[in-house]
Design a protein around this motif. Structure first.
Motif, PDB file in Angstrom:
ATOM      1  N   GLU A  84       0.781  -1.212   0.128  1.00 24.83           N
ATOM      2  CA  GLU A  84      -0.136  -0.033   0.056  1.00 24.83           C
ATOM      3  C   GLU A  84       0.803   1.231  -0.022  1.00 24.83           C
ATOM      4  N   ASP A  85       0.406   2.223  -0.759  1.00 21.93           N
ATOM      5  CA  ASP A  85       0.996   3.613  -0.374  1.00 21.93           C
ATOM      6  C   ASP A  85       0.759   4.203   1.027  1.00 21.93           C
ATOM      7  N   LEU A  86       2.068   4.620   1.467  1.00 22.94           N
ATOM      8  CA  LEU A  86       1.722   5.216   2.907  1.00 22.94           C
ATOM      9  C   LEU A  86       1.505   6.655   2.702  1.00 22.94           C
ATOM     10  N   ILE A  87       2.192   7.213   1.590  1.00 22.88           N
ATOM     11  CA  ILE A  87       1.673   8.552   1.129  1.00 22.88           C
ATOM     12  C   ILE A  87       1.937   8.250  -0.345  1.00 22.88           C
ATOM     13  N   CYS A 112       9.561   1.711   0.338  1.00 24.58           N
ATOM     14  CA  CYS A 112      10.520   2.365  -0.682  1.00 24.58           C
ATOM     15  C   CYS A 112       9.624   3.512  -1.131  1.00 24.58           C
ATOM     16  N   ARG A 113      10.628   4.429  -1.431  1.00 25.27           N
ATOM     17  CA  ARG A 113      10.302   5.624  -2.145  1.00 25.27           C
ATOM     18  C   ARG A 113      10.338   5.581  -3.564  1.00 25.27           C
ATOM     19  N   ALA A 148       5.624   3.524  -0.697  1.00 24.98           N
ATOM     20  CA  ALA A 148       5.020   2.280  -0.382  1.00 24.98           C
ATOM     21  C   ALA A 148       5.541   1.206   0.209  1.00 24.98           C
ATOM     22  N   THR A 149       4.535   0.428   1.230  1.00 23.93           N
ATOM     23  CA  THR A 149       5.077  -0.430   1.685  1.00 23.93           C
ATOM     24  C   THR A 149       5.493  -1.834   1.125  1.00 23.93           C
ATOM     25  N   LEU A 150       6.604  -2.575   1.553  1.00 28.82           N
ATOM     26  CA  LEU A 150       7.144  -3.847   0.881  1.00 28.82           C
ATOM     27  C   LEU A 150       6.577  -5.101   1.823  1.00 28.82           C
ATOM     28  N   THR A 151       6.353  -4.561   3.054  1.00 28.26           N
ATOM     29  CA  THR A 151       5.870  -5.712   4.018  1.00 28.26           C
ATOM     30  C   THR A 151       4.733  -4.825   4.671  1.00 28.26           C
TER      31      THR A 151
END
Lengths: 247, 247
Positions: free
Chosen positions: A47-50, A68-69, A105-108
């Motif tokens: 998911e996108d954190l921002i 990751c950005r 975005a989250t990778l985990t």
DNA sequence: CGGCTGATTGATCCCGGTCAAATGAGGTGG
DNA sequence: CCACCTCATTTGACCGGGATCAATCAGCCG
């Protein structure tokens, strides 16, 4: 894989990370721990954190998990411009620019603490060592970004991948996520390709080359560096830009 | 080429640049101008203003001339990771990390103001708008660095060069260095190659392609963008990361 | 068992690198 | 004023690192 630590130790990676950059005062540690305890949040994988263009009105520090950005071009090409690891801060002071120019975005699954802008400003106003630690975090981030430019612009595929692995290894160590010479490595080959500016196919072949040269083992989301010196020298890696070894 | 402006106007690019990022208070402008007047320095072409590993104990703002940040690999490969243009600040707050992880070289004769750390800290302690403007400068620098990662990792040669030209054009405009659609462009093709991660030979051919497509004129150290819209669209350029258009 | 995502392999192509040489533009000293 | 040197730009020929296209294979989940 991700054992739930007892509540009190959750802030540890952040404290250790910031302490590496700038010695924190005892009071600073206490108020930081409280802010973290009060701002705990969870978010799932992928998911996108921002997202790019979002207004930034808080500061997030990562307690566990990888992110990751990245930015994408109109036609879908994606470049990961950095990873964010446990203990690191997503966007210290980023509210000064109002909006974000890239996505995270989250990778985990990720556990993080969200500190609202006003609370963050009070925190750094009260303790100079905390303020400076967060600034160092920002400055080191810039330095990493510069090193990535060299990686993408001037290193060959093999050197490039080796360099990325060396860097991640070094960044995971001070927060205690390296055991022996292994670490959890929850990154798909597509992610690695987007981080190194390579195609997935060529990235895969490059990993095989590193494996068959006896430099790394990588399977089941675990990375083992079997010959760190050799990996560093094929990467032309020099860790000074990470600023991990200060007096 | 470089007419000597009257003393009073020399700080203008810096004021304009910082004002673009964060509205400065009147008092802030006054103290900034004084600090600049007192710290004026000159340096010739092709010299390192600071070298990798040097201790940073002051902040330098550029009044006129061009510089570049770069790193070199052991075997001589060089990557320019950013340019530094008039009005921009070399290393605001960089003293927090003690040493510099990259080098900064002049591409032209440069006039700059050196502000000692203690004086700089007094300056930003006295006026919050100045402090925040310099922080914005640092944050925007990070954003530019991220965009360069995409440029190097995911854009083709033609797009890459076009993108760099668009960016420099946008960065020169707020400090008044664009006349019509032309600007002084004191950068050799070797520098451009090192900035775009290309070989000199291929960079030359790429420039010719941009010229023959009618997008740019580039000769005698002057760049004219003859079709800005077309250049932007071949570059997949989107200027938001420069944060030049704030309320 | 089918569908999905991620890793792997093979075959082919092309963007951009490398090598080598020519041309041009200053700059300098005789 | 010219011979000469240096540095930047340009051109041509050839090569290769990595991209692209297309399958295949391995887990995993419902």
């Amino acid at each position: 894989m991700h054992p739930a630590p007892v509540e009190g130790s959750l802030a540890q990676p952040v404290i250790r990370r910031l302490n590496t950059l700038r010695r924190l005062s005892d009071e600073g540690v206490v108020s930081l721990e409280r802010a973290i305890r009060e701002g705990m949040q969870h978010i799932g994988t992928g998911e996108d954190l921002i997202s790019e263009g979002d207004t930034v009105s808080s500061v997030r520090v990562i307690l566990s998990g990888w992110l990751c950005r990245y930015k994408t071009l109109e036609d879908g090409r994606r470049q990961i411009v950095n990873f964010i690891l446990p203990g690191e801060t997503c966007d210290a002071y980023a509210y000064l620019l109002s909006t974000l120019d890239h996505s995270i975005a989250t990778l985990t699954p990720v556990v993080y603490a969200e500190v609202k802008r006003a609370q963050f400003e009070a925190l750094v106003a009260r303790d100079r060592s905390v303020a400076e630690a967060f600034w160092c975090e920002t400055l080191v981030n810039s330095a990493i970004q510069r090193e990535w430019a060299i990686n993408l612009g001037r290193r060959l595929a093999l050197e490039r991948v080796a360099h990325l692995l060396c860097e991640l290894h070094e960044r995971l160590r001070p927060v205690g996520l390296i055991e022996g010479n292994s670490c959890a490595f929850p990154v798909t080959q597509m992610d690695l390709a987007d981080a190194t500016g390579l195609s997935v196919v060529h990235l895969n072949r490059t990993l095989q080359e590193l494996r068959s040269a006896g430099l790394i083992l990588l399977r089941e989301r675990t990375l083992t560096i079997t010959d760190l010196d050799a990996l560093k020298s094929t990467a032309l890696f020099s860790p000074n830009y990470l600023y991990l070894y200060r007096a």
